[in-house]
Design an enzyme around this catalytic site. Structure first.
Site, PDB file in Angstrom:
ATOM      1  N   GLN A 132       0.817  -1.213   0.000  1.00 48.53           N
ATOM      2  CA  GLN A 132       0.000   0.000   0.000  1.00 48.53           C
ATOM      3  C   GLN A 132       0.846   1.255   0.000  1.00 48.53           C
ATOM      4  O   GLN A 132       0.325   2.357  -0.220  1.00 48.53           O
ATOM      5  CB  GLN A 132      -0.933   0.004   1.205  1.00 48.53           C
ATOM      6  CG  GLN A 132      -0.233   0.113   2.553  1.00 48.53           C
ATOM      7  CD  GLN A 132      -1.180  -0.037   3.717  1.00 48.53           C
ATOM      8  OE1 GLN A 132      -1.711  -1.116   3.962  1.00 48.53           O
ATOM      9  NE2 GLN A 132      -1.409   1.062   4.440  1.00 48.53           N
ATOM     10  N   CYS A 138      -5.185   0.075   4.186  1.00 47.02           N
ATOM     11  CA  CYS A 138      -5.246  -1.356   4.507  1.00 47.02           C
ATOM     12  C   CYS A 138      -6.663  -1.877   4.324  1.00 47.02           C
ATOM     13  O   CYS A 138      -6.881  -3.010   3.870  1.00 47.02           O
ATOM     14  CB  CYS A 138      -4.754  -1.601   5.926  1.00 47.02           C
ATOM     15  SG  CYS A 138      -5.689  -0.742   7.220  1.00 47.02           S
ATOM     16  N   HIS A 276      -6.174  -1.935  12.157  1.00 43.44           N
ATOM     17  CA  HIS A 276      -5.528  -2.392  10.926  1.00 43.44           C
ATOM     18  C   HIS A 276      -6.287  -3.583  10.358  1.00 43.44           C
ATOM     19  O   HIS A 276      -6.540  -4.558  11.075  1.00 43.44           O
ATOM     20  CB  HIS A 276      -4.075  -2.783  11.206  1.00 43.44           C
ATOM     21  CG  HIS A 276      -3.272  -3.050   9.971  1.00 43.44           C
ATOM     22  ND1 HIS A 276      -3.067  -2.103   8.997  1.00 43.44           N
ATOM     23  CD2 HIS A 276      -2.620  -4.169   9.542  1.00 43.44           C
ATOM     24  CE1 HIS A 276      -2.313  -2.614   8.028  1.00 43.44           C
ATOM     25  NE2 HIS A 276      -2.043  -3.874   8.337  1.00 43.44           N
ATOM     26  N   ASN A 300      -1.012  -9.379   4.680  1.00 40.97           N
ATOM     27  CA  ASN A 300      -0.933  -7.945   4.923  1.00 40.97           C
ATOM     28  C   ASN A 300      -0.724  -7.209   3.602  1.00 40.97           C
ATOM     29  O   ASN A 300      -0.569  -7.826   2.545  1.00 40.97           O
ATOM     30  CB  ASN A 300       0.210  -7.641   5.900  1.00 40.97           C
ATOM     31  CG  ASN A 300       0.071  -6.291   6.565  1.00 40.97           C
ATOM     32  OD1 ASN A 300      -0.953  -5.618   6.453  1.00 40.97           O
ATOM     33  ND2 ASN A 300       1.105  -5.861   7.269  1.00 40.97           N
TER      34      ASN A 300
END
Length: 333
Positions: A132, A138, A276, A300
């Site tokens: 990102q 996120c 997150h 992630n």
């Protein structure tokens, strides 16, 4: 994370004079820059070097032997070593993630056989890890990941979907570009606007631009969003029966930023402080099954050089560790 006191001192130092550096760290600094292909302007390098040195000192103080943090978790001075704690927090959701608690939107739990391990990557449900960058989206990467999995489940085609489409176009649904966003609002945008484009037609730019969505290029839409009851048993059931699931955790810790492997352990992690979003893609265990080192496997959006090739292992069946089951959801196409 770096303390607020340090940040204040650093800001004052930058404003008043060029930061002084520890020249005994010159070789490590140059090696770190080469490893992560860092290129700065002269003024930016002075400031980034000061942040990096402080992070390096904290890393050496807490990392112990061979980069071990706690309970065999490994950490390193990764590509985020030149960023302050505040900058890392901006990559997360700045406020608690919206939780679905309307009864008709709660997934109904059934009884399904529980395998020893599960990895939806091996079944073709998961696209490669992306980064990102400095943009705090996120939430958008997690939403796109869940949609990619459900689209594959429905069509057998794994198509990388557009994060930028969400960043630019979903702001009237509770998202705020690179600053903040909530997965549920992003899903509502996709549902109400007739779909989402692919990465190929609407590529990621890590910044907010004017909305350029074209309905004729849409490749996926959403009919509804289901929340998962706040238990790890329900999360297990949803993951097995539906594929990758969006989860949100408490990630505002230095150990998270620098995580490189092992089952994550952070004594300060809380189950109600969610900041997150990531994509849950499987579960398993380390060592022997009898040793009870069970984990959830999450994807992630920090790139492949973070964690275990972009993934993290979070303790499983340990009282909802870091809030892994507190706000899970998935779309129905």
């Amino acid at each position: 994370m770096i303390s607020a006191g340090f940040l204040a001192i650093l800001c004052l130092g930058v404003a008043s004079a060029a930061p002084s550096h520890d020249y005994t760290l010159d070789a490590e600094w140059e090696q770190w820059k080469r490893s992560y292909e860092k290129i700065y302007s002269p003024e930016e390098e002075k400031q980034r070097r000061a942040v990096w040195e402080e992070n390096m000192k904290m890393f050496k103080l807490h990392s112990g032997v061979n980069g071990l943090w706690i309970n065999n978790v490994t950490i390193e001075m990764n590509e985020f070593g030149d960023r302050t704690g505040e900058e890392m927090r901006k990559m997360m959701n700045n406020s608690s993630v919206l939780t679905l608690r309307n009864g008709k939107h709660i997934q109904k739990r059934g009884n399904v056989p529980i395998p020893t391990t599960l990895d939806w990557r091996k079944e073709g449900y998961v696209t490669p890890v992306r980064s990102q960058g400095p943009c705090g989206v996120c939430w958008a990467f997690a939403v796109v990941g869940s949609l990619e999995g459900q689209l594959f489940r429905k069509t057998g085609k794994l198509i990388p979907l557009s994060v930028q489409n969400l960043v630019d176009c979903s702001r009237s649904f509770g998202t705020n570009g690179c600053i903040d966003g909530k997965p549920y609002g992003a899903f509502q945008y996709v549902k109400n606007n007739g779909g989402l484009e692919a990465e190929a037609t609407y590529p990621y730019e890590a910044k907010v631009r004017l909305c350029r969505y074209r309905p004729e290029r849409s490749v996926v839409t959403v009919s509804r969003v289901l929340g998962v009851p706040r238990t790890e048993a329900a999360l297990m059931n949803a993951l097995i029966t539906h594929g990758p699931i969006i989860v949100s955790i408490d990630a505002a810790h230095e150990s998270f930023d620098k995580y490189t492997g092992g089952i994550y352990h952070e004594p300060k992690c809380r189950s109600k402080t969610l900041n997150h979003s990531m994509l849950l893609v499987g579960f398993g265990y380390e060592g022997k099954e009898s040793e009870n080192r069970k984990y959830w496997l999450v994807k992630n959006s920090y790139g492949k050089r973070w964690g275990e090739n972009g993934y993290m292992k979070i303790p499983r069946d340990q009282n909802n560790y870091c809030g892994i089951a507190s706000c899970a959801m998935y779309p129905v196409l």
